[in-house]
Design a protein around this motif. Structure first.
Motif, short mmCIF file in Angstrom:
data_model
loop_
_atom_site.label_atom_id
_atom_site.label_comp_id
_atom_site.label_asym_id
_atom_site.label_seq_id
_atom_site.Cartn_x
_atom_site.Cartn_y
_atom_site.Cartn_z
N GLY A 104 -8.54 30.09 -44.16
CA GLY A 104 -7.67 30.42 -45.47
C GLY A 104 -8.27 29.65 -46.21
N LEU A 105 -9.45 28.90 -46.80
CA LEU A 105 -10.16 28.26 -47.58
C LEU A 105 -10.11 29.52 -48.57
N ALA A 106 -11.11 30.55 -48.30
CA ALA A 106 -12.13 31.32 -48.59
C ALA A 106 -11.98 32.41 -47.99
N SER A 107 -12.19 33.85 -48.71
CA SER A 107 -12.47 34.83 -48.22
C SER A 107 -13.85 35.93 -47.14
N LYS A 108 -13.72 36.57 -46.38
CA LYS A 108 -15.23 36.90 -46.19
C LYS A 108 -16.08 37.13 -47.44
N ASN A 109 -15.75 38.02 -48.64
CA ASN A 109 -17.21 38.04 -49.28
C ASN A 109 -17.53 37.15 -50.48
N GLU A 110 -17.26 35.93 -50.01
CA GLU A 110 -17.38 34.68 -51.72
C GLU A 110 -17.28 33.70 -50.93
N LEU A 111 -19.21 33.42 -52.35
CA LEU A 111 -19.21 32.11 -51.93
C LEU A 111 -18.83 31.32 -52.56
N VAL A 112 -18.51 30.55 -51.39
CA VAL A 112 -18.22 28.65 -51.41
C VAL A 112 -18.82 27.61 -51.83
N LYS A 113 -17.97 26.92 -52.58
CA LYS A 113 -19.26 25.51 -53.46
C LYS A 113 -18.19 24.79 -53.64
N ILE A 114 -18.02 23.95 -52.17
CA ILE A 114 -17.57 22.60 -51.78
C ILE A 114 -17.31 21.39 -53.59
N MET A 115 -16.67 21.25 -54.13
CA MET A 115 -16.46 20.13 -54.67
C MET A 115 -16.38 18.85 -54.87
N GLY A 116 -16.10 17.92 -55.62
CA GLY A 116 -16.35 16.39 -55.54
C GLY A 116 -14.47 15.86 -55.28
N ARG A 117 -13.54 16.71 -55.31
CA ARG A 117 -12.67 15.89 -55.33
C ARG A 117 -11.85 15.09 -54.48
N GLY A 118 -11.39 13.86 -54.15
CA GLY A 118 -10.54 13.67 -53.01
C GLY A 118 -12.04 12.42 -52.35
N GLU A 119 -12.01 12.06 -51.12
CA GLU A 119 -12.73 11.79 -50.32
C GLU A 119 -12.81 11.78 -48.86
N LEU A 120 -14.23 12.00 -48.18
CA LEU A 120 -14.31 12.07 -46.80
C LEU A 120 -14.03 11.30 -45.85
N LYS A 121 -13.35 10.76 -45.15
CA LYS A 121 -13.44 9.75 -44.55
C LYS A 121 -14.62 10.11 -42.85
N SER A 122 -14.59 11.37 -42.47
CA SER A 122 -14.94 11.47 -41.31
C SER A 122 -16.39 12.66 -41.10
N ALA A 123 -17.93 11.81 -40.75
CA ALA A 123 -18.63 12.61 -40.56
C ALA A 123 -19.11 14.11 -40.13
N VAL A 124 -19.45 14.47 -41.37
CA VAL A 124 -19.28 15.52 -40.75
C VAL A 124 -20.72 16.71 -41.36
N SER A 125 -20.79 17.75 -40.75
CA SER A 125 -21.43 18.37 -41.26
C SER A 125 -20.99 19.71 -41.72
N ILE A 126 -21.37 20.51 -43.02
CA ILE A 126 -20.48 20.93 -44.26
C ILE A 126 -21.49 21.80 -44.75
#
Length: 149
Positions: A104-126
């Motif tokens: 539920g973070l985005a809908s089907k036809n939307e373009l997604v942009k990842i922003m830098g607020r907060g921090e990421l603790k786990s190593a994942v490929s996005i």
């Protein structure tokens, strides 16, 4: 007291005179519409914004602004919201656009942009359509990958 026995105060309501029901009613004849003219006729309806021939407000005011036809709208998703999903175990493994849509973070036809607020603790490929520089740095710093589609 119940809803079915609530009544207005005595004398506060009254029936208005019925229009167009004969001369004896006091509002017969022209039915309070005056004599002749467009507004007295049956079927009269005014165009929205019509001001009696005066230049309407929407035409008096100048046009302004600019709409870029080729503008691309992006759904902004911050790293902290991704991190909360990882902590809640909603997301496991690589994060793709489909995974973001399922959560539920985005809908089907939307373009997604990842922003830098907060921090990421786990190593994942996005994988997303776009990344901010700060988001890319934080992802690589955490040991993950930022894959641009």
């Amino acid at each position: 007291m119940n809803l079915n026995n609530i009544k207005p105060a005595a004398g506060s309501t009254f029936n208005s005179k019925r229009i167009g029901r004969g001369q004896g009613s006091g509002k017969g004849g022209t039915s309070t519409k005056g004599h002749k003219g467009q507004k007295s006729r049956a079927g009269y309806s005014q165009k929205i914004g019509f001001e009696g021939g005066q230049m309407p407000l929407q035409r008096r005011l100048p046009k302004f602004g600019f709409k870029n036809v080729n503008r691309k709208e992006f759904r902004a998703i911050n790293l902290d919201s991704i991190q909360t999903l990882i902590e809640n175990k909603s997301i496991t493994g690589d994060i793709t656009k489909e995974v973001l849509i399922e959560n539920g973070l985005a809908s089907k036809n939307e373009l997604v942009k990842i922003m830098g607020r907060g921090e990421l603790k786990s190593a994942v490929s996005i994988s997303a359509d776009k990344f901010t520089k700060s988001a890319e740095e934080l992802i690589t710093k955490a040991g993950g990958k930022a894959i641009t589609l």
